[in-house]
Design a protein around this motif. Structure first.
Motif, PDB file in Angstrom:
ATOM      1  N   VAL A   1      16.744  -0.325   6.038  1.00  0.00           N
ATOM      2  CA  VAL A   1      15.152  -0.199   7.828  1.00  0.00           C
ATOM      3  C   VAL A   1      15.918  -1.463   8.917  1.00  0.00           C
ATOM      4  CG1 VAL A   1      13.075  -0.281   8.351  1.00  0.00           C
ATOM      5  CG2 VAL A   1      13.590   0.735   5.930  1.00  0.00           C
TER       6      VAL A   1
ATOM      7  N   LEU B   1      16.253   8.307   7.136  1.00  0.00           N
ATOM      8  CA  LEU B   1      15.440   6.941   6.258  1.00  0.00           C
ATOM      9  C   LEU B   1      14.150   7.163   6.380  1.00  0.00           C
ATOM     10  CD1 LEU B   1      17.654   4.478   5.498  1.00  0.00           C
ATOM     11  CD2 LEU B   1      16.686   3.866   7.749  1.00  0.00           C
ATOM     12  N   PHE B   2      13.514   7.403   7.388  1.00  0.00           N
ATOM     13  CA  PHE B   2      12.574   8.276   6.603  1.00  0.00           C
ATOM     14  C   PHE B   2      11.831   8.837   5.439  1.00  0.00           C
ATOM     15  CE2 PHE B   2      11.771   6.977  11.471  1.00  0.00           C
ATOM     16  CZ  PHE B   2      10.956   5.845  11.448  1.00  0.00           C
TER      17      PHE B   2
ATOM     18  N   GLY C   1      12.768   6.775   2.713  1.00  0.00           N
ATOM     19  CA  GLY C   1      11.786   5.876   2.525  1.00  0.00           C
ATOM     20  C   GLY C   1      10.431   6.334   2.021  1.00  0.00           C
TER      21      GLY C   1
ATOM     22  N   TYR D   1       9.368   4.485  -1.058  1.00  0.00           N
ATOM     23  CA  TYR D   1       8.171   3.339  -1.618  1.00  0.00           C
ATOM     24  C   TYR D   1       6.538   4.351  -1.888  1.00  0.00           C
ATOM     25  CZ  TYR D   1      11.557   0.975   1.302  1.00  0.00           C
ATOM     26  OH  TYR D   1      11.841   0.328   1.486  1.00  0.00           O
TER      27      TYR D   1
ATOM     28  N   SER E   1       3.941   3.208  -1.525  1.00  0.00           N
ATOM     29  CA  SER E   1       2.448   2.984  -0.541  1.00  0.00           C
ATOM     30  C   SER E   1       3.110   3.577   1.046  1.00  0.00           C
ATOM     31  CB  SER E   1       2.754   1.280  -0.423  1.00  0.00           C
ATOM     32  OG  SER E   1       4.318   1.024   0.085  1.00  0.00           O
TER      33      SER E   1
ATOM     34  N   LEU F   1       0.085   4.129   6.434  1.00  0.00           N
ATOM     35  CA  LEU F   1       1.300   4.014   6.499  1.00  0.00           C
ATOM     36  C   LEU F   1       1.716   4.907   6.744  1.00  0.00           C
ATOM     37  CD1 LEU F   1       1.937   1.221   3.989  1.00  0.00           C
ATOM     38  CD2 LEU F   1       2.095   0.706   5.944  1.00  0.00           C
TER      39      LEU F   1
ATOM     40  N   HIS G   1       4.240   6.709  10.078  1.00  0.00           N
ATOM     41  CA  HIS G   1       5.501   6.687   9.573  1.00  0.00           C
ATOM     42  C   HIS G   1       6.003   8.289   9.571  1.00  0.00           C
ATOM     43  CE1 HIS G   1       5.860   2.771   8.277  1.00  0.00           C
ATOM     44  NE2 HIS G   1       6.472   2.748   8.146  1.00  0.00           N
TER      45      HIS G   1
ATOM     46  N   LEU H   1      -1.763   2.632  13.568  1.00  0.00           N
ATOM     47  CA  LEU H   1      -1.308   0.857  13.438  1.00  0.00           C
ATOM     48  C   LEU H   1      -3.054   0.490  13.390  1.00  0.00           C
ATOM     49  CD1 LEU H   1       1.385   1.827  16.175  1.00  0.00           C
ATOM     50  CD2 LEU H   1       1.767   0.017  13.718  1.00  0.00           C
TER      51      LEU H   1
ATOM     52  N   GLN I   1      -4.628   0.492  10.045  1.00  0.00           N
ATOM     53  CA  GLN I   1      -3.169  -0.435   8.884  1.00  0.00           C
ATOM     54  C   GLN I   1      -3.768  -1.926   9.653  1.00  0.00           C
ATOM     55  OE1 GLN I   1      -1.890   0.258   6.621  1.00  0.00           O
ATOM     56  NE2 GLN I   1      -0.536  -1.950   6.435  1.00  0.00           N
ATOM     57  N   PHE I   2      -4.114  -1.935  10.973  1.00  0.00           N
ATOM     58  CA  PHE I   2      -4.493  -3.483  11.145  1.00  0.00           C
ATOM     59  C   PHE I   2      -5.638  -4.521  11.218  1.00  0.00           C
ATOM     60  CE2 PHE I   2      -0.080  -3.449  12.374  1.00  0.00           C
ATOM     61  CZ  PHE I   2       0.839  -3.879  11.661  1.00  0.00           C
TER      62      PHE I   2
ATOM     63  N   TYR J   1       1.309 -13.308  13.201  1.00  0.00           N
ATOM     64  CA  TYR J   1       1.464 -12.331  12.367  1.00  0.00           C
ATOM     65  C   TYR J   1       0.144 -11.636  13.100  1.00  0.00           C
ATOM     66  CZ  TYR J   1       0.407  -8.374   8.873  1.00  0.00           C
ATOM     67  OH  TYR J   1       0.638  -7.266   8.308  1.00  0.00           O
TER      68      TYR J   1
ATOM     69  N   TRP K   1       9.390  -2.170  21.700  1.00  0.00           N
ATOM     70  CA  TRP K   1       8.426  -2.085  20.549  1.00  0.00           C
ATOM     71  C   TRP K   1       9.486  -2.433  19.269  1.00  0.00           C
ATOM     72  CZ3 TRP K   1       8.495   2.587  17.692  1.00  0.00           C
ATOM     73  CH2 TRP K   1       7.506   3.267  17.214  1.00  0.00           C
TER      74      TRP K   1
ATOM     75  N   LEU L   1       7.521  -6.526  11.274  1.00  0.00           N
ATOM     76  CA  LEU L   1       6.669  -6.347  10.909  1.00  0.00           C
ATOM     77  C   LEU L   1       7.600  -5.844   9.800  1.00  0.00           C
ATOM     78  CD1 LEU L   1       4.120  -4.063  13.349  1.00  0.00           C
ATOM     79  CD2 LEU L   1       3.264  -6.657  11.870  1.00  0.00           C
ATOM     80  N   HIS L   2       8.547  -5.575   9.143  1.00  0.00           N
ATOM     81  CA  HIS L   2       8.947  -4.738   8.960  1.00  0.00           C
ATOM     82  C   HIS L   2       9.495  -6.188   7.844  1.00  0.00           C
ATOM     83  CE1 HIS L   2       8.954  -0.746   9.879  1.00  0.00           C
ATOM     84  NE2 HIS L   2       8.746  -0.203   8.446  1.00  0.00           N
TER      85      HIS L   2
ATOM     86  N   TYR M   1       7.102  -7.795   5.870  1.00  0.00           N
ATOM     87  CA  TYR M   1       6.748  -6.803   4.517  1.00  0.00           C
ATOM     88  C   TYR M   1       7.615  -7.204   3.915  1.00  0.00           C
ATOM     89  CZ  TYR M   1       6.953  -3.316   1.292  1.00  0.00           C
ATOM     90  OH  TYR M   1       7.044  -2.718   0.167  1.00  0.00           O
TER      91      TYR M   1
HETATM   92  C1  HEM Z   1      10.682   3.033  14.593  1.00  0.00           C
HETATM   93  C2  HEM Z   1      10.531   2.935  12.691  1.00  0.00           C
HETATM   94  C3  HEM Z   1       9.237   2.270  12.417  1.00  0.00           C
HETATM   95  C4  HEM Z   1       7.897   1.971  12.182  1.00  0.00           C
HETATM   96  C5  HEM Z   1       7.549   1.378  14.360  1.00  0.00           C
HETATM   97  C6  HEM Z   1       7.279   1.460  11.620  1.00  0.00           C
HETATM   98  C7  HEM Z   1       6.132   0.828  11.670  1.00  0.00           C
HETATM   99  C8  HEM Z   1       5.576   0.054  10.101  1.00  0.00           C
HETATM  100  C9  HEM Z   1       4.174  -0.394  10.395  1.00  0.00           C
HETATM  101  C10 HEM Z   1       3.782  -1.412  11.634  1.00  0.00           C
HETATM  102  C11 HEM Z   1       3.969  -1.035   8.984  1.00  0.00           C
HETATM  103  C12 HEM Z   1       2.679  -1.680   8.538  1.00  0.00           C
HETATM  104  C13 HEM Z   1       3.027  -2.862   8.116  1.00  0.00           C
HETATM  105  C14 HEM Z   1       2.020  -4.127   7.512  1.00  0.00           C
HETATM  106  O1  HEM Z   1       1.754  -4.085   7.585  1.00  0.00           O
HETATM  107  O2  HEM Z   1       2.676  -5.683   8.450  1.00  0.00           O
HETATM  108  C15 HEM Z   1       4.829  -1.023   8.192  1.00  0.00           C
HETATM  109  C16 HEM Z   1       5.603  -1.205   7.263  1.00  0.00           C
HETATM  110  C17 HEM Z   1       6.100  -0.508   6.484  1.00  0.00           C
HETATM  111  N1  HEM Z   1       7.014   0.574   6.757  1.00  0.00           N
HETATM  112 FE1  HEM Z   1       7.849   1.226   8.397  1.00  0.00          FE
HETATM  113  N2  HEM Z   1       7.811   1.265  10.261  1.00  0.00           N
HETATM  114  C18 HEM Z   1       9.215   2.401  10.435  1.00  0.00           C
HETATM  115  C19 HEM Z   1      10.549   2.899   9.946  1.00  0.00           C
HETATM  116  C20 HEM Z   1      10.804   2.824   8.707  1.00  0.00           C
HETATM  117  C21 HEM Z   1      10.866   3.315   7.872  1.00  0.00           C
HETATM  118  C22 HEM Z   1      12.591   3.744   8.822  1.00  0.00           C
HETATM  119  C23 HEM Z   1      10.798   2.955   6.484  1.00  0.00           C
HETATM  120  C24 HEM Z   1      11.789   3.096   4.998  1.00  0.00           C
HETATM  121  C25 HEM Z   1      12.442   3.763   5.098  1.00  0.00           C
HETATM  122  C26 HEM Z   1       9.936   2.380   6.412  1.00  0.00           C
HETATM  123  C27 HEM Z   1       9.273   1.868   5.738  1.00  0.00           C
HETATM  124  C28 HEM Z   1       8.087   0.702   5.622  1.00  0.00           C
HETATM  125  C29 HEM Z   1       7.542   0.048   4.174  1.00  0.00           C
HETATM  126  C30 HEM Z   1       8.358   0.302   2.942  1.00  0.00           C
HETATM  127  C31 HEM Z   1       6.354  -0.350   4.555  1.00  0.00           C
HETATM  128  C32 HEM Z   1       5.376  -1.317   4.068  1.00  0.00           C
HETATM  129  C33 HEM Z   1       4.883  -0.642   3.578  1.00  0.00           C
HETATM  130  C34 HEM Z   1       3.546  -1.414   2.050  1.00  0.00           C
HETATM  131  O3  HEM Z   1       3.321  -2.227   2.986  1.00  0.00           O
HETATM  132  O4  HEM Z   1       3.819  -1.625   1.360  1.00  0.00           O
HETATM  133  N3  HEM Z   1       9.406   1.997   7.656  1.00  0.00           N
HETATM  134  N4  HEM Z   1       5.705   0.030   9.083  1.00  0.00           N
END
Ligand code: HEM
Lengths: 338, 263
Positions: free
Chosen positions: A11, A52-53, A56, A60, A62, A69, A73, A324, A327-328, B170, B212, B219-220, B223
């Motif tokens: 990712v 990928l999404f 995901g 995952y 979650s 979340l 996504h 968002l 979430q935050f 954060y 962005w 953020l990722h 995490y």
């Molecule tokens: C432009 C694309 C994306 C954006 C804007 C985005 C945004 C976010 C945000 C804001 C969070 C919350 C982070 C936090 O709580 O600190 C998050 C968590 C996460 N994202 Fe994404 N994401 C994107 C793409 C992806 C993709 C492609 C995947 C997976 C293949 C992914 C997997 C995850 C996972 C696993 C988490 C953590 C979940 C947890 O806290 O258990 N994200 N993402």
């Protein structure tokens, strides 16, 4: 467990590549960037991102179970999908699947009284056909044929009033608000102090500063004098509830077209379009873009753009934003670690 | 560099003087500094209202007005950050006051403030909220970067400092990122109505997308590797760098040509 670690890295890598592409695109400039992001090789990238999404959501828990979340996504997926559907290739693909015939962008040139369902495509020399007809009922362009002064009340949302820039001209303001009059003109406006007050005068020394003096009489209020300058755009008038500006001859004041949508031989919609005020019908937006006159009268150039995918994009963005916030923000207000 | 010898200028300079006083007194006389900060806010509010009456529309249409608005947001965001970060110390106050000085400098000395007529494309009610969302987001994200830079630069006092700065960073990104997204969203709706496209691949748009994405990466990373503080700090600072490019470079340099050149 292992697969998640790899996916985390994947990712981050893909988002980094996306970032690098965007920076590259910014250096290319809008036109070439558009070509680049719509190129055949970029399609691979877009599809990979979507994939990928998908992976995901699968890997995952979650992402599926935490509502915020999921919204974030899923919103990203919607925006991406909407963008892909709305693109040139997206239109072509969907048209083939749905046996439709649509186009992304085109221009219609309509004479007053004429109607058509054909648009010249922006992308190539082809013609796009609408499943309905657009008629130009009326087209009008407004120029400033003489120097004029544009006057606006601060609280007004309309386009204000125009008064010819000639000494002696006067207009009545609507709703009995009062009158506005041009009371003086200067070739070389200067100010000087006379008996402790700043007074305007026509300077004889060299210089060129054309200006107009106006008097505004609002009902029940003493007359107010102000000045408008030809060379300095709008003049600040602190504490006053209006503003005014000089308009040069042949400056376009506005252009508008009244369009009719004719579907199955019936007029189903009529509206006057102008900049920022498109007409929407049957999946297309119609924008006022150019204007010309030929021997048979006004010709209105209307740019037509398909809105396929736009709703997915807007809903997607909205969902991302709400996700968002959920979430935050609630956790933030609980206070952090010292 | 120009000085504005009028009421507008006076209000800006007084606000800046207030921020300067806050900065100077924050550590030694925190109570006094608090009062100065609130006073500066009132002055900045006066400056904004004055501008509003002069131009007769929401003052968020050109660079001058945008920076004026930023200067006005400093104190409310300071109060909010105290809550978000659960800290109420003098250093935070000094940093925020310094930020106020920095954002008001362009309004006071660089940008021209002659009211202008709006190009038709800007005469749309969504434009103000679009810019405002971005500006508020930027303030939070800049503050996040200040903490991140602190975590990177300050002589290490071990794990604790790294952890605290990373956590504060954060939290501030978490406050700003939704607003950044809102700005992007409103911009796309506006674009659709003004130009017929919600996205135009124009350099300013692409740079805002870069910002962005950098925060999404941050953020990722946070995490995936919650304990790799320096990585988080570096990404945060890169984010700030991209914001600066988005906000200024595209406008000030005439390297790129595009739709957003007048903004
Ligand atoms: C432009 C694309 C994306 C954006 C804007 C985005 C945004 C976010 C945000 C804001 C969070 C919350 C982070 C936090 O709580 O600190 C998050 C968590 C996460 N994202 Fe994404 N994401 C994107 C793409 C992806 C993709 C492609 C995947 C997976 C293949 C992914 C997997 C995850 C996972 C696993 C988490 C953590 C979940 C947890 O806290 O258990 N994200 N993402």
């Amino acid at each position: 467990m292992k697969i998640r670690q790899y996916l985390n890295v994947a990712v981050l890598l893909v988002l980094t590549v996306f970032t690098v592409f965007s920076i590259y695109g910014a250096f290319l400039g809008a036109e070439q960037a558009k070509v680049f992001f719509n190129s055949r090789s970029m399609i691979v990238f877009w599809c990979f991102l979507l994939l990928l999404f998908g992976v995901g959501f699968f890997v995952y828990a979650s992402l599926r179970k935490r509502f915020s979340l999921l919204m974030i996504h899923a919103g990203c997926v919607l925006v991406l999908t909407g963008g892909m559907i709305g693109s040139q290739r997206g239109h072509a693909l969907l048209d083939r699947l749905l046996q439709k015939d649509s186009f992304v962008k085109g221009t219609m040139l309509l004479h007053q009284g004429q109607s058509s369902n054909q648009a010249a495509l922006d992308t190539d020399t082809g013609i796009g056909e609408l499943p309905f007809t657009i008629g130009l009922k009326e087209a009008f362009i407004e120029y400033y044929d003489k120097p004029a002064i544009r006057f606006y009340f601060s609280d007004a949302t309309d386009s204000g009033f125009t008064i010819p820039a000639e000494v002696g001209k006067e207009i009545e303001l609507p709703d009995d608000r009062g009158t506005l009059q041009v009371t003086g003109a200067y070739q070389n406006f200067k100010m000087r102090r006379v008996n402790g007050r700043m007074m305007p005068y026509e300077a004889v020394e060299s210089g060129f500063n054309p200006a107009y003096e106006l008097v505004l009489v609002l009902a029940g209020k003493p007359p107010e004098t102000f000045f408008v300058f030809e060379r300095f755009g709008m003049h600040a008038m602190p504490g006053r509830s209006y503003r005014a500006d000089y308009a040069a001859p042949r400056m376009v004041k506005d252009y508008k077209s009244t369009l009719q949508v004719i579907d199955k031989e019936q007029v189903v919609k009529e509206s006057t379009i102008e900049v920022n005020k498109p007409l929407y019908y049957g999946g297309y937006h119609f924008y006022q873009s150019t204007f010309a006159y030929d021997t048979s009268g006004p010709v209105s150039g209307i740019s037509v753009s398909s809105s396929r995918g736009v709703w997915a994009v807007f809903v997607g963005y909205g969902i991302i934003f709400i996700g968002l916030v959920l979430q935050f923000w609630p956790t933030l207000l609980k206070g952090g670690t010292q | 560099m120009t000085i504005k010898p009028d009421i507008q200028g006076l209000l800006i300079y007084l606000t800046m003087a207030g921020y300067l006083l806050v900065f100077l007194t924050a550590v030694k006389f925190p109570k006094l500094a608090k009062a100065f900060f609130a006073g500066s806010f009132v002055l900045s509010l006066a400056g904004l209202i004055y501008r509003w009456t002069v131009v007769g529309h929401l003052p968020m249409q050109n660079m001058f007005e945008v920076f004026l608005f930023l200067g006005f947001c400093i104190w409310p965001i300071h109060i909010l950050s105290r809550k978000i970060l659960n800290r109420n110390d003098s250093v935070l106050m000094a940093v925020d006051a310094a930020l106020g000085l920095i954002v008001l400098f362009p309004a006071g000395f660089v940008f021209n403030h002659h009211p202008q007529f709006l190009p038709p494309a800007l005469q749309f009610w969504l434009f103000g909220p679009h810019v405002a969302a971005y500006m508020l987001a930027y303030i939070f994200l800049v503050k996040a970067a200040v903490f991140a830079a602190g975590g990177l630069i300050l002589p290490s006092r071990g794990e604790q400092l790294a952890k605290t700065t990373a956590d504060s960073g954060y939290r501030l990104v978490a406050a700003g990122f939704p607003l950044l997204t809102l700005g992007l969203f409103l911009g796309s709706v506006w674009g659709k109505y003004a130009w017929g496209d919600w996205w135009g691949w124009d350099p300013k748009e692409l740079w805002s997308l870069v910002c962005w994405l950098v925060y999404a990466i941050y953020l990722h990373a946070h995490y995936a590797w919650p304990k790799r503080y320096s990585l988080q700090h570096v990404l945060n600072v890169i984010g700030l760098f991209c914001i600066i490019i988005t906000l200024l470079w595209v406008n000030l340099s005439k390297i790129f040509s595009g739709l957003h050149n007048y903004a």
